[in-house]
Design an enzyme around this catalytic site. Structure first.
Site, PDB file in Angstrom:
ATOM      1  N   SER A   1       0.382  -1.029  -0.441  1.00 62.14           N
ATOM      2  CA  SER A   1      -0.594   0.384   0.124  1.00 62.14           C
ATOM      3  C   SER A   1       1.305   1.173  -0.131  1.00 62.14           C
ATOM      4  O   SER A   1       1.449   1.380  -1.322  1.00 62.14           O
ATOM      5  CB  SER A   1      -1.070  -0.075   0.852  1.00 62.14           C
ATOM      6  OG  SER A   1      -1.891   0.957   1.247  1.00 62.14           O
ATOM      7  N   HIS A   2       0.244   2.192   1.283  1.00 64.59           N
ATOM      8  CA  HIS A   2       1.175   3.769   1.201  1.00 64.59           C
ATOM      9  C   HIS A   2       2.659   3.624   1.601  1.00 64.59           C
ATOM     10  O   HIS A   2       3.159   4.210   1.726  1.00 64.59           O
ATOM     11  CB  HIS A   2       0.523   4.408   2.033  1.00 64.59           C
ATOM     12  CG  HIS A   2      -0.213   3.692   3.197  1.00 64.59           C
ATOM     13  ND1 HIS A   2      -0.495   2.702   3.236  1.00 64.59           N
ATOM     14  CD2 HIS A   2       0.290   3.652   4.859  1.00 64.59           C
ATOM     15  CE1 HIS A   2      -0.734   2.320   4.489  1.00 64.59           C
ATOM     16  NE2 HIS A   2      -0.696   2.858   5.541  1.00 64.59           N
TER      17      HIS A   2
ATOM     18  N   ASP B   1      -2.176   6.831  -3.461  1.00 66.05           N
ATOM     19  CA  ASP B   1      -1.466   6.104  -2.292  1.00 66.05           C
ATOM     20  C   ASP B   1      -0.152   5.120  -3.255  1.00 66.05           C
ATOM     21  O   ASP B   1      -0.938   4.662  -4.790  1.00 66.05           O
ATOM     22  CB  ASP B   1      -1.476   5.437  -1.702  1.00 66.05           C
ATOM     23  CG  ASP B   1      -2.531   3.947  -1.498  1.00 66.05           C
ATOM     24  OD1 ASP B   1      -3.049   4.296  -2.657  1.00 66.05           O
ATOM     25  OD2 ASP B   1      -2.662   2.872  -0.893  1.00 66.05           O
TER      26      ASP B   1
ATOM     27  N   ASP C   1      -1.253   0.902  -4.464  1.00 72.87           N
ATOM     28  CA  ASP C   1      -1.422   0.278  -5.110  1.00 72.87           C
ATOM     29  C   ASP C   1      -3.006   1.195  -5.277  1.00 72.87           C
ATOM     30  O   ASP C   1      -4.105   0.322  -5.435  1.00 72.87           O
ATOM     31  CB  ASP C   1      -2.280  -0.892  -4.051  1.00 72.87           C
ATOM     32  CG  ASP C   1      -2.251  -0.286  -2.646  1.00 72.87           C
ATOM     33  OD1 ASP C   1      -2.401   1.091  -2.739  1.00 72.87           O
ATOM     34  OD2 ASP C   1      -3.392  -1.206  -1.863  1.00 72.87           O
TER      35      ASP C   1
ATOM     36  N   ASP D   1      -5.501   2.499  -3.502  1.00 75.80           N
ATOM     37  CA  ASP D   1      -6.739   2.382  -3.144  1.00 75.80           C
ATOM     38  C   ASP D   1      -7.298   3.850  -2.407  1.00 75.80           C
ATOM     39  O   ASP D   1      -8.362   3.695  -1.913  1.00 75.80           O
ATOM     40  CB  ASP D   1      -7.210   1.559  -2.183  1.00 75.80           C
ATOM     41  CG  ASP D   1      -6.104   1.113  -1.356  1.00 75.80           C
ATOM     42  OD1 ASP D   1      -4.705   2.276  -1.053  1.00 75.80           O
ATOM     43  OD2 ASP D   1      -6.407  -0.071  -0.421  1.00 75.80           O
ATOM     44  N   ARG D   2      -5.922   4.436  -1.580  1.00 73.14           N
ATOM     45  CA  ARG D   2      -6.295   5.703  -0.985  1.00 73.14           C
ATOM     46  C   ARG D   2      -6.567   7.300  -2.124  1.00 73.14           C
ATOM     47  O   ARG D   2      -6.339   7.001  -3.299  1.00 73.14           O
ATOM     48  CB  ARG D   2      -5.131   6.137   0.362  1.00 73.14           C
ATOM     49  CG  ARG D   2      -4.880   4.728   0.819  1.00 73.14           C
ATOM     50  CD  ARG D   2      -3.834   4.721   1.968  1.00 73.14           C
ATOM     51  NE  ARG D   2      -3.931   4.362   3.028  1.00 73.14           N
ATOM     52  CZ  ARG D   2      -3.598   4.576   4.586  1.00 73.14           C
ATOM     53  NH1 ARG D   2      -2.861   5.627   4.221  1.00 73.14           N
ATOM     54  NH2 ARG D   2      -3.409   3.261   5.018  1.00 73.14           N
TER      55      ARG D   2
ATOM     56  N   LYS E   1     -11.375  -0.211  -1.500  1.00 75.23           N
ATOM     57  CA  LYS E   1     -11.845   1.836  -1.419  1.00 75.23           C
ATOM     58  C   LYS E   1     -11.374   1.927  -2.881  1.00 75.23           C
ATOM     59  O   LYS E   1     -10.225   0.824  -3.034  1.00 75.23           O
ATOM     60  CB  LYS E   1     -11.008   2.116   0.240  1.00 75.23           C
ATOM     61  CG  LYS E   1      -9.220   1.962   0.065  1.00 75.23           C
ATOM     62  CD  LYS E   1      -8.967   2.739   1.400  1.00 75.23           C
ATOM     63  CE  LYS E   1      -7.961   2.461   1.901  1.00 75.23           C
ATOM     64  NZ  LYS E   1      -7.618   0.933   3.215  1.00 75.23           N
TER      65      LYS E   1
HETATM   66  C1  G1P Z   1      -3.524   2.023   7.733  1.00 76.22           C
HETATM   67  C2  G1P Z   1      -5.049   2.653   8.695  1.00 76.22           C
HETATM   68  C3  G1P Z   1      -6.565   1.360   8.207  1.00 76.22           C
HETATM   69  C4  G1P Z   1      -6.349   1.154   6.722  1.00 76.22           C
HETATM   70  C5  G1P Z   1      -5.143   0.038   6.121  1.00 76.22           C
HETATM   71  C6  G1P Z   1      -5.209  -0.071   4.936  1.00 76.22           C
HETATM   72  O1  G1P Z   1      -4.498   0.513   8.696  1.00 76.22           O
HETATM   73  O2  G1P Z   1      -5.278   2.219   9.160  1.00 76.22           O
HETATM   74  O3  G1P Z   1      -7.813   2.579   8.162  1.00 76.22           O
HETATM   75  O4  G1P Z   1      -7.687   0.348   6.787  1.00 76.22           O
HETATM   76  O5  G1P Z   1      -3.474   1.067   7.137  1.00 76.22           O
HETATM   77  O6  G1P Z   1      -4.981   0.975   4.324  1.00 76.22           O
HETATM   78  P1  G1P Z   1      -3.772   0.289  10.601  1.00 76.22           P
HETATM   79  O7  G1P Z   1      -2.137   0.999  10.409  1.00 76.22           O
HETATM   80  O8  G1P Z   1      -4.131   1.654  11.190  1.00 76.22           O
HETATM   81  O9  G1P Z   1      -3.891  -0.831  11.220  1.00 76.22           O
HETATM   82 ZN    ZN Z   2      -2.942   1.146  -0.239  1.00 78.40          ZN
END
Ligand code: G1P
Ligand code: ZN
Length: 545
Positions: free
Chosen positions: A113-114, A279, A281, A283-284, A378
């Protein structure tokens, strides 16, 4: 086709977190590490045998190696067909859509992801089930259980598959379609939104935009959608070429990490009217106006209040959901619209049942994530198009839309403070202490704020009755302010403490304060109750969103 049974030893740390298995690249490079986890998936996801698998990732370092390995293992495990994105690229929302559209048995997404990428960065692997959504906890627990005692995996001995162009080929009986990563997804967006109306905004010079793809997966999608299909202005997409290390950046669309975009939007009269980023991948999303930031929790509420104006949601929305730490802005909209609003634990997987059961149409999280029933993830570009479509219909700027929303529903000042890479035991002890005192806090007063409710959040899924506990300690005050504490489930180094703070203000005269100022008292209360400074030895959070 020669299938090899490779003897292996289990790893003890393959427990998926909030969103799949996420580790340092160097962890995944350990002998058989990836293979063990993938074999555990193939063993648990029985539908893949004889079924269709969607496969792709966000292009980060190790993406292509992992894809080659997974293709060879898929053939050995009896998968009938794999659809894989060209160059191994597919955004998370695109995978979700492809699973649904082609009735796949599941999808494997390679992404952290990010989180930063590159040889020293992070890598991840996530399995999505046949509804297109992240595998529920029952599935990920079963994969973890399997991984703990795995002693062999299956892989075919064959050449690497060419991924650099669209074509069809085979490994033994298994067919592989290397597909256009963007086409189906872009078509779906065109069905949901009024592309003609948005296009007119650009061609008539009424709006300029800047989308920051952060050298991650959305570059090719954004170019196709904004530049080609919507004829947006030049430089509508920046950092549009996906890179293995995201150009050295941190592909997280927030004010701290999307610096280039923020600078452009704050550049005075010449700044674009609309800004957005996504981000690693895809989805954000982050939404910006000229010198104006839309808090993601507000964004969800604004979308809910205006969805009926957009082609894909003309019939209105049946309900909404938000994760526990997401502000209650959307609750106000639901209340006035007379629809249900669900509060779920953190993580997109908790929305799946609500969407499948048609209890909700829109959902979102404070962590820059929003989406709808069009897929089961998302969706960053979807949110950007949603905003563009709202701007086109309402003929208002991002700031005007947001301010008029606050005037009607009240404003939820909102912030999240992250304390990163703290010692895991320290973090656990801090949360444990909060759990213990949570039973005694109701009725107490802190700098004039009286505690109405305090608990350790748990959730019973209304569709399948599955129960999830210890999802965060929440303190709700008499005036609707809230403080929530939880530990991140996606980090790869030590623990990350997240503190979420929110205050509801109805008077429009009081809607112009800087967020940290409006929340200063509550921030102090949050720090004092949890003893953050003394326990963690930190003076300030590492990231504020
Ligand atoms: C974080 C975000 C959460 C999101 C997840 C995946 O998780 O807070 O809302 O669904 O990334 O993108 P966390 O690191 O808080 O467990
Ligand atoms: Zn992501």
């Amino acid at each position: 086709m020669k299938i090899n049974q490779i003897t292996t030893t289990p790893y003890a740390d393959q427990k998926p977190g909030t969103s799949g298995l996420r580790k340092k690249v160097t962890s995944f490079q350990q002998q058989h590490y990836l293979e063990n986890f993938v074999q555990s998936i193939f063993t648990v996801a029985t539908g893949l045998k004889g079924g269709l698998l969607i496969l792709g990732g966000d292009g980060r370092y190790y993406n292509t190696q992992a894809i080659q390995t997974i293709l060879k293992m898929a053939a050995a495990n009896g998968v009938k067909k794999v659809m894989v994105g060209e160059q191994g690229l597919l955004s998370t929302p695109a995978v979700s859509h492809l699973i649904r559209k082609y009735k796949a048995a599941g999808g494997i997404i390679l992404s952290a992801s990010h989180n930063p990428g590159g040889p020293d960065g992070d890598f991840g692997i996530k399995f999505n089930i046949e509804n297109g959504g992240p595998a529920p906890t029952g599935f990920t627990d079963a994969v973890y259980d399997r991984s703990k005692s795995l002693d062999e995996y299956l892989i075919t001995e064959t050449e690497d598959i060419l991924l650099d162009r669209q074509h069809t080929c085979h490994i033994g009986e298994m067919q592989i379609d290397v597909i256009d990563s963007v086409y189906d997804y872009a078509n779906l967006m065109e069905q949901l939104f009024d592309f003609d109306k948005i296009k007119t905004l650009f061609t008539s010079g009424l709006l300029t935009m800047c989308f920051d793809a952060m050298h991650a997966i959305t570059g090719p999608y954004a170019k196709e959608i904004f530049e080609k299909r919507l004829s947006a202005n030049i430089e509508a997409v920046i950092n549009g070429i996906p890179r293995e290390d995201f150009g050295g950046g941190h592909p997280d669309p927030n004010l701290a990490h999307a610096k280039e975009l923020v600078a452009r939007l704050n550049a005075g009269p010449t700044a674009p009217d609309f800004g957005a980023a996504s981000d690693g991948d895809g989805d954000r999303n982050m939404i910006l106006g000229k010198n104006f930031f839309v808090n993601p929790s507000d964004s969800l509420a604004i979308m809910a209040a205006n969805a009926h104006l957009l082609p894909g949601y003309q019939q209105g929305i049946c309900g909404v959901a938000r994760s526990l730490p997401t502000s209650r802005a959307v609750d106000k909209v639901a209340e006035i619209m007379g629809i249900d609003c669900y509060e779920t634990p953190t993580g997109w997987k908790y929305f799946g049942n609500l969407l499948d059961d048609k209890r909700i149409t829109l959902c979102g999280e404070e962590s820059f994530g929003s989406g709808s029933d069009h897929i089961r993830e998302k969706d960053g570009l979807w949110a950007v198009l949603f905003w563009l479509n709202m701007i086109a219909v309402k003929e208002q700027s991002v700031e005007e839309i947001t301010r008029s929303h606050w005037a009607r529903f009240g404003r939820h000042y909102y912030t999240r403070h992250d304390y990163e890479a703290i010692n895991s035991e320290t973090a656990e002890a801090l949360i444990q202490n909060l759990r213990e005192i949570s039973t005694k806090l109701a009725g107490t007063e802190h700098s004039g704020y009286k505690v109405k409710l305090c608990d350790d959040f748990s959730y019973t899924d209304p569709v399948d009755n599955s129960f999830t506990e210890h999802q965060g300690v929440r303190i709700v005050f008499e005036d609707e302010s809230r403080i929530i504490y939880r530990l991140s489930g996606t980090g790869t180094e030590g623990a990350t403490l997240r503190v979420y703070i929110e205050k509801y203000v109805t008077d429009p005269e009081l809607h112009d304060l800087p967020t940290q100022t409006a929340l200063a008292e509550l921030i102090n209360i949050a720090n004092t109750i949890a003893e953050i400074k003394t326990r963690c030895n930190r003076d300030a959070p590492d990231v504020i969103t």
